[in-house]
Design a protein around this motif. Sequence first.
Motif, PDB file in Angstrom:
ATOM      1  N   GLY A 162      33.919 -53.809  56.120  1.00  0.00           N
ATOM      2  CA  GLY A 162      32.718 -53.492  55.332  1.00  0.00           C
ATOM      3  C   GLY A 162      31.488 -54.102  55.967  1.00  0.00           C
ATOM      4  N   SER A 191      28.885 -52.378  57.942  1.00  0.00           N
ATOM      5  CA  SER A 191      27.731 -51.581  58.365  1.00  0.00           C
ATOM      6  C   SER A 191      26.500 -51.962  57.556  1.00  0.00           C
ATOM      7  CB  SER A 191      28.021 -50.087  58.215  1.00  0.00           C
ATOM      8  OG  SER A 191      28.396 -49.790  56.892  1.00  0.00           O
ATOM      9  N   GLY A 192      26.663 -52.784  56.524  1.00  0.00           N
ATOM     10  CA  GLY A 192      25.534 -53.218  55.707  1.00  0.00           C
ATOM     11  C   GLY A 192      25.889 -54.490  54.964  1.00  0.00           C
ATOM     12  N   LEU A 202      26.407 -58.203  53.337  1.00  0.00           N
ATOM     13  CA  LEU A 202      26.912 -59.467  53.880  1.00  0.00           C
ATOM     14  C   LEU A 202      27.762 -59.252  55.134  1.00  0.00           C
ATOM     15  CD1 LEU A 202      27.417 -62.524  53.723  1.00  0.00           C
ATOM     16  CD2 LEU A 202      29.246 -62.064  52.064  1.00  0.00           C
ATOM     17  N   ARG A 246      32.320 -46.553  55.945  1.00  0.00           N
ATOM     18  CA  ARG A 246      32.644 -45.129  55.794  1.00  0.00           C
ATOM     19  C   ARG A 246      31.624 -44.234  56.475  1.00  0.00           C
ATOM     20  NH1 ARG A 246      32.882 -45.657  49.453  1.00  0.00           N
ATOM     21  NH2 ARG A 246      31.147 -46.948  50.147  1.00  0.00           N
ATOM     22  N   ASP A 247      30.367 -44.596  56.388  1.00  0.00           N
ATOM     23  CA  ASP A 247      29.311 -43.704  56.882  1.00  0.00           C
ATOM     24  C   ASP A 247      29.045 -43.945  58.381  1.00  0.00           C
ATOM     25  OD1 ASP A 247      27.085 -41.997  57.022  1.00  0.00           O
ATOM     26  OD2 ASP A 247      25.741 -43.677  56.594  1.00  0.00           O
ATOM     27  N   ASP A 300      37.394 -44.749  55.221  1.00  0.00           N
ATOM     28  CA  ASP A 300      37.526 -45.422  53.931  1.00  0.00           C
ATOM     29  C   ASP A 300      38.771 -46.303  53.980  1.00  0.00           C
ATOM     30  OD1 ASP A 300      38.003 -46.216  51.352  1.00  0.00           O
ATOM     31  OD2 ASP A 300      37.474 -44.296  50.458  1.00  0.00           O
ATOM     32  N   LEU A 301      38.553 -47.597  54.020  1.00  0.00           N
ATOM     33  CA  LEU A 301      39.690 -48.520  54.208  1.00  0.00           C
ATOM     34  C   LEU A 301      40.620 -48.560  53.008  1.00  0.00           C
ATOM     35  CD1 LEU A 301      38.263 -51.645  56.083  1.00  0.00           C
ATOM     36  CD2 LEU A 301      39.863 -49.919  56.933  1.00  0.00           C
ATOM     37  N   ASN A 341      35.606 -58.918  54.288  1.00  0.00           N
ATOM     38  CA  ASN A 341      34.389 -58.870  53.475  1.00  0.00           C
ATOM     39  C   ASN A 341      34.373 -57.688  52.511  1.00  0.00           C
ATOM     40  OD1 ASN A 341      31.316 -59.287  53.042  1.00  0.00           O
ATOM     41  ND2 ASN A 341      31.486 -57.184  53.795  1.00  0.00           N
ATOM     42  N   TYR A 387      36.707 -56.210  38.608  1.00  0.00           N
ATOM     43  CA  TYR A 387      36.159 -56.902  39.779  1.00  0.00           C
ATOM     44  C   TYR A 387      36.564 -58.383  39.762  1.00  0.00           C
ATOM     45  CZ  TYR A 387      32.621 -58.811  42.978  1.00  0.00           C
ATOM     46  OH  TYR A 387      31.984 -59.473  44.005  1.00  0.00           O
ATOM     47  N   LYS A 413      38.916 -60.280  42.539  1.00  0.00           N
ATOM     48  CA  LYS A 413      38.350 -61.358  43.363  1.00  0.00           C
ATOM     49  C   LYS A 413      39.089 -62.673  43.106  1.00  0.00           C
ATOM     50  CE  LYS A 413      35.078 -59.634  45.858  1.00  0.00           C
ATOM     51  NZ  LYS A 413      35.393 -59.484  47.288  1.00  0.00           N
ATOM     52  N   GLY A 458      27.664 -66.873  45.646  1.00  0.00           N
ATOM     53  CA  GLY A 458      27.016 -66.515  44.381  1.00  0.00           C
ATOM     54  C   GLY A 458      26.305 -65.180  44.550  1.00  0.00           C
ATOM     55  N   LEU A 513      24.128 -62.437  45.753  1.00  0.00           N
ATOM     56  CA  LEU A 513      23.541 -62.310  47.086  1.00  0.00           C
ATOM     57  C   LEU A 513      22.223 -61.551  47.059  1.00  0.00           C
ATOM     58  CD1 LEU A 513      26.754 -61.244  49.053  1.00  0.00           C
ATOM     59  CD2 LEU A 513      25.655 -63.499  49.069  1.00  0.00           C
ATOM     60  N   HIS A 527      20.095 -59.180  49.899  1.00  0.00           N
ATOM     61  CA  HIS A 527      19.872 -58.542  51.194  1.00  0.00           C
ATOM     62  C   HIS A 527      19.298 -57.162  50.885  1.00  0.00           C
ATOM     63  CE1 HIS A 527      24.245 -57.634  50.218  1.00  0.00           C
ATOM     64  NE2 HIS A 527      23.726 -56.441  50.285  1.00  0.00           N
TER      65      HIS A 527
HETATM   66  N1  LIG Z   1      26.485 -58.636  46.219  1.00  0.00           N
HETATM   67  C1  LIG Z   1      26.739 -59.779  45.605  1.00  0.00           C
HETATM   68  O1  LIG Z   1      25.910 -60.321  44.859  1.00  0.00           O
HETATM   69  C2  LIG Z   1      28.055 -60.486  45.854  1.00  0.00           C
HETATM   70  C3  LIG Z   1      28.293 -61.731  45.257  1.00  0.00           C
HETATM   71  C4  LIG Z   1      29.485 -62.391  45.507  1.00  0.00           C
HETATM   72  C5  LIG Z   1      30.435 -61.819  46.341  1.00  0.00           C
HETATM   73  N2  LIG Z   1      30.192 -60.606  46.900  1.00  0.00           N
HETATM   74  C6  LIG Z   1      31.208 -60.027  47.789  1.00  0.00           C
HETATM   75  O2  LIG Z   1      30.668 -60.003  49.097  1.00  0.00           O
HETATM   76  C7  LIG Z   1      31.202 -58.889  49.817  1.00  0.00           C
HETATM   77  C8  LIG Z   1      30.074 -58.053  50.381  1.00  0.00           C
HETATM   78  O3  LIG Z   1      29.268 -57.598  49.318  1.00  0.00           O
HETATM   79  P1  LIG Z   1      27.936 -56.766  49.609  1.00  0.00           P
HETATM   80  O4  LIG Z   1      27.150 -56.803  48.343  1.00  0.00           O
HETATM   81  O5  LIG Z   1      27.330 -57.220  50.895  1.00  0.00           O
HETATM   82  O6  LIG Z   1      28.525 -55.286  49.798  1.00  0.00           O
HETATM   83  P2  LIG Z   1      27.695 -53.974  50.134  1.00  0.00           P
HETATM   84  O7  LIG Z   1      26.241 -54.253  50.341  1.00  0.00           O
HETATM   85  O8  LIG Z   1      28.058 -53.016  49.071  1.00  0.00           O
HETATM   86  O9  LIG Z   1      28.272 -53.565  51.565  1.00  0.00           O
HETATM   87  C9  LIG Z   1      29.451 -52.906  51.611  1.00  0.00           C
HETATM   88  C10 LIG Z   1      29.841 -52.605  53.067  1.00  0.00           C
HETATM   89  O10 LIG Z   1      31.174 -52.186  52.986  1.00  0.00           O
HETATM   90  C11 LIG Z   1      31.279 -50.814  53.403  1.00  0.00           C
HETATM   91  N3  LIG Z   1      32.249 -50.177  52.513  1.00  0.00           N
HETATM   92  C12 LIG Z   1      32.165 -50.021  51.178  1.00  0.00           C
HETATM   93  N4  LIG Z   1      33.261 -49.407  50.706  1.00  0.00           N
HETATM   94  C13 LIG Z   1      34.061 -49.177  51.775  1.00  0.00           C
HETATM   95  C14 LIG Z   1      35.337 -48.582  51.949  1.00  0.00           C
HETATM   96  N5  LIG Z   1      36.002 -48.085  50.917  1.00  0.00           N
HETATM   97  N6  LIG Z   1      35.870 -48.539  53.195  1.00  0.00           N
HETATM   98  C15 LIG Z   1      35.199 -49.028  54.251  1.00  0.00           C
HETATM   99  N7  LIG Z   1      33.987 -49.614  54.148  1.00  0.00           N
HETATM  100  C16 LIG Z   1      33.430 -49.682  52.931  1.00  0.00           C
HETATM  101  C17 LIG Z   1      29.865 -50.236  53.280  1.00  0.00           C
HETATM  102  O11 LIG Z   1      29.640 -49.139  54.153  1.00  0.00           O
HETATM  103  P3  LIG Z   1      29.873 -47.618  53.629  1.00  0.00           P
HETATM  104  O12 LIG Z   1      29.228 -47.516  52.290  1.00  0.00           O
HETATM  105  O13 LIG Z   1      29.262 -46.746  54.685  1.00  0.00           O
HETATM  106  O14 LIG Z   1      31.356 -47.461  53.559  1.00  0.00           O
HETATM  107  C18 LIG Z   1      29.055 -51.472  53.707  1.00  0.00           C
HETATM  108  O15 LIG Z   1      29.115 -51.606  55.112  1.00  0.00           O
HETATM  109  C19 LIG Z   1      32.096 -58.141  48.836  1.00  0.00           C
HETATM  110  O16 LIG Z   1      33.424 -58.559  48.999  1.00  0.00           O
HETATM  111  C20 LIG Z   1      31.566 -58.587  47.480  1.00  0.00           C
HETATM  112  O17 LIG Z   1      32.542 -58.497  46.470  1.00  0.00           O
HETATM  113  C21 LIG Z   1      29.024 -59.922  46.687  1.00  0.00           C
END
Ligand SMILES: NC(=O)c1ccc[n+]([C@@H]2O[C@H](COP(=O)([O-])OP(=O)(O)OC[C@H]3O[C@@H](n4cnc5c(N)ncnc54)[C@H](OP(=O)(O)O)[C@@H]3O)[C@@H](O)[C@H]2O)c1
Length: 245
Positions: free
Chosen positions: A8, A10-11, A13, A33-34, A59-60, A86, A149, A153, A180, A182, A184
């Motif tokens: 995960g 491409s965007g 964390l 995926r994209d 799609d993993l 991730n 979720y 987790k 906590g 995030l 971005h």
């Molecule tokens: N955001 C928060 O506040 C937060 C807080 C605590 C923990 N976390 C954890 O931190 C991690 C990253 O979170 P994030 O907010 O940075 O995520 P995100 O912005 O939603 O980024 C998701 C990344 O994963 C890829 N992805 C999503 N679904 C996929 C799939 N089915 N197969 C392959 N790739 C996939 C997306 O690309 P595509 O869409 O192109 O597939 C993108 O590159 C996650 O484990 C999340 O649970 C997040």
Amino acid sequence: MDYALVTGSSGGLGYCIAREFARHGVVPILTGRDPESLQRASRSIEDVSGLTPLSFSGDLTEASAPAQLYEYVSDRGAIPRYLAHNLGGGIRGDRKNPPREVLRPSFRLNFEVAVELNALFYDDLTKLSAKILHIGSTSSLHYDAPPGYLVSKAAIIPYVKNAAKSFAEDGLSIFAILPGMLEHPGSYTDRLRARDPQRHARFLEGMPYGRFVPSADVAKYAVSLCLVDSPMINGSIVVIDGGAD
Ligand SMILES: NC(=O)c1ccc[n+]([C@@H]2O[C@H](COP(=O)([O-])OP(=O)(O)OC[C@H]3O[C@@H](n4cnc5c(N)ncnc54)[C@H](OP(=O)(O)O)[C@@H]3O)[C@@H](O)[C@H]2O)c1
């Protein structure tokens, strides 16, 4: 040449972690995926590091995807010294009494794919004394998140603690980082600022530094812990939340 597989990436964390590895001379293997987002991420990592990442598009969560990813990586002789799980996030409809159609995909996305990849890569990883990082969430400590979720987790914590004992026998170390909330570009908090400024402000009140946790900062902690030349991070559950409530 060392490789880091970041799921995960491409965007969000994952992208920040991949970029940070590249800054330290480790070639990232990106997944998403994209294909266009992957290409953009790859180009921008190349710009900052001079390293060209490998990219796996798909799609993993699909049944055959983890095995295809393993094949993609091993065919290129790019077995990672660092495996950063991730991949994760919320599933639509995840609220009170989530049905099976929500719970199962959440578990697969946030936990199962990572465990499957560990099993697929295990023998190769032992040859490199690899480090395995799982990204969890502080929501599994304060129980305040959508239930599917949250439990997916939360499963990371006992899994990592248990694996730490047995994986160490084979020279591997495994640990988890629980971030906590995030921030971005395009993050939940970023979108909430525009959609519901009052709720955004309420969340911010619990953040001692008056901001959410920058994903770029979590990436710096994550990669620095991976690069320490010692396996003693094994079994650690590291909370990075800036001291939030
Ligand atoms: N955001 C928060 O506040 C937060 C807080 C605590 C923990 N976390 C954890 O931190 C991690 C990253 O979170 P994030 O907010 O940075 O995520 P995100 O912005 O939603 O980024 C998701 C990344 O994963 C890829 N992805 C999503 N679904 C996929 C799939 N089915 N197969 C392959 N790739 C996939 C997306 O690309 P595509 O869409 O192109 O597939 C993108 O590159 C996650 O484990 C999340 O649970 C997040």
